[in-house]
Design a protein around this motif. Structure first.
Motif, short mmCIF file in Angstrom:
data_model
loop_
_atom_site.label_atom_id
_atom_site.label_comp_id
_atom_site.label_asym_id
_atom_site.label_seq_id
_atom_site.Cartn_x
_atom_site.Cartn_y
_atom_site.Cartn_z
N LEU A 1 0.65 -1.28 -0.01
CA LEU A 1 -0.28 0.11 0.23
C LEU A 1 0.76 1.58 0.34
N TRP A 2 1.60 1.15 0.69
CA TRP A 2 2.96 2.49 0.53
C TRP A 2 3.20 2.60 -0.92
N SER A 3 3.91 1.26 -1.15
CA SER A 3 4.35 1.53 -2.61
C SER A 3 3.99 2.21 -3.51
N MET A 4 2.47 1.27 -3.59
CA MET A 4 1.17 1.95 -4.02
C MET A 4 0.67 3.56 -3.89
N LEU A 5 0.86 4.49 -3.18
CA LEU A 5 0.74 5.82 -2.62
C LEU A 5 1.84 6.62 -3.25
N VAL A 6 3.06 5.98 -3.34
CA VAL A 6 4.37 6.56 -4.01
C VAL A 6 3.43 6.55 -5.11
N HIS A 7 3.73 5.68 -5.60
CA HIS A 7 3.25 5.56 -7.21
C HIS A 7 2.38 6.21 -7.90
N LEU A 8 1.28 6.00 -6.98
CA LEU A 8 -0.29 6.89 -7.36
C LEU A 8 -0.03 8.96 -6.66
N ILE A 9 1.38 9.35 -5.47
CA ILE A 9 1.22 10.33 -6.17
C ILE A 9 2.24 10.75 -7.38
N ASN A 10 4.09 10.44 -6.95
CA ASN A 10 4.43 10.46 -8.67
C ASN A 10 3.53 10.63 -9.58
N GLU A 11 2.56 9.62 -10.12
CA GLU A 11 1.69 10.06 -11.55
C GLU A 11 0.82 11.07 -10.44
N ASN A 12 0.29 11.40 -9.98
CA ASN A 12 -0.68 12.62 -9.63
C ASN A 12 -0.12 14.01 -10.01
N LYS A 13 1.45 13.79 -9.54
CA LYS A 13 2.50 15.07 -9.75
C LYS A 13 2.43 15.27 -11.85
N CYS A 14 2.88 14.27 -12.29
CA CYS A 14 3.18 14.14 -13.37
C CYS A 14 1.61 14.80 -13.79
N LEU A 15 0.56 13.82 -13.84
CA LEU A 15 -0.65 14.84 -13.93
C LEU A 15 -1.13 15.67 -14.12
N VAL A 16 -0.87 15.98 -12.96
CA VAL A 16 -1.14 17.47 -12.73
C VAL A 16 0.09 18.75 -13.30
N ASP A 17 1.23 18.25 -14.02
CA ASP A 17 1.96 19.19 -14.54
C ASP A 17 1.77 19.17 -15.76
N GLU A 18 0.70 18.06 -16.20
CA GLU A 18 0.82 17.64 -17.54
C GLU A 18 -0.70 18.43 -17.86
N LEU A 19 -0.96 18.89 -17.15
CA LEU A 19 -2.07 19.25 -17.19
C LEU A 19 -2.51 21.12 -17.01
N SER A 20 -0.75 21.32 -15.98
CA SER A 20 -0.96 22.39 -16.40
C SER A 20 -0.40 23.52 -17.82
N ARG A 21 0.86 22.24 -18.35
CA ARG A 21 0.94 22.95 -19.12
C ARG A 21 0.10 22.44 -20.50
N THR A 22 -0.98 21.78 -20.47
CA THR A 22 -1.83 21.43 -21.18
C THR A 22 -3.06 22.98 -21.10
N ASN A 23 -3.07 23.68 -20.27
CA ASN A 23 -3.56 24.96 -20.13
C ASN A 23 -3.46 26.32 -21.08
N GLU A 24 -2.02 25.87 -20.40
CA GLU A 24 -0.75 27.10 -20.48
C GLU A 24 -0.85 27.18 -22.28
N GLY A 25 -1.02 25.83 -23.29
CA GLY A 25 -0.81 25.91 -24.28
C GLY A 25 -2.66 26.08 -24.83
N TYR A 26 -3.58 26.12 -24.42
CA TYR A 26 -4.48 26.30 -24.67
C TYR A 26 -4.76 27.50 -24.53
N GLU A 27 -4.05 28.59 -23.44
CA GLU A 27 -4.32 29.57 -23.33
C GLU A 27 -3.51 30.79 -24.25
N ASN A 28 -2.56 30.26 -24.81
CA ASN A 28 -1.81 30.28 -26.13
C ASN A 28 -2.63 30.21 -26.83
N VAL A 29 -3.63 29.32 -27.61
CA VAL A 29 -3.91 29.58 -28.14
C VAL A 29 -4.91 29.68 -28.83
#
Length: 120
Positions: free
Chosen positions: A69-97
């Motif tokens: 469970l701890w291992s899964m938690l660490v993995h999900l936290i990292n995956e969530n951070k990556c998704l939040v970063d990707e969402l941020s880049r996508t929103n920034e790209g959307y605003e630019n467009v």
């Protein structure tokens, strides 16, 4: 008479028996009880050992599950951070467009106005 006479704990020695006789105790019965008691003790000991081993295995399973469970938690936290970063880049790209689209519409509007003034 067969057997032997024994004073048993808890027996009332003042108790009168018919014909002034004292009851006889069968030695084989006490021996059987002693064997049963030893067998019961051995069964209890084996059950206790078995229960301890079962509890140890249960704790090990629980520990492994907790580690998973701890291992899964660490993995999900990292995956969530990556998704939040990707969402941020996508929103920034959307605003630019959107901003670029706004500029292009303004430019298109100006060019149409110019073409209309020229008379094509």
């Amino acid at each position: 008479m067969d057997g032997f006479v024994y004073n048993l704990p808890g027996a009332n020695l003042n108790q009168q028996f018919s014909n002034n006789q004292v009851p006889l105790v069968n030695l084989s019965a006490t021996s059987d009880e002693s064997n049963r008691s030893a067998e019961d003790d051995e069964k209890k000991r084996r059950r206790k050992v078995s229960n301890r081993e079962s509890a140890r295995r249960s704790r090990m399973r629980k520990r492994r599950h907790l580690n998973e469970l701890w291992s899964m938690l660490v993995h999900l936290i990292n995956e969530n951070k990556c998704l939040v970063d990707e969402l941020s880049r996508t929103n920034e790209g959307y605003e630019n467009v959107v901003e670029e689209n706004k500029k292009l519409r303004e430019e298109n509007s100006k060019l149409r106005k110019m073409v209309g003034e020229i008379g094509f």
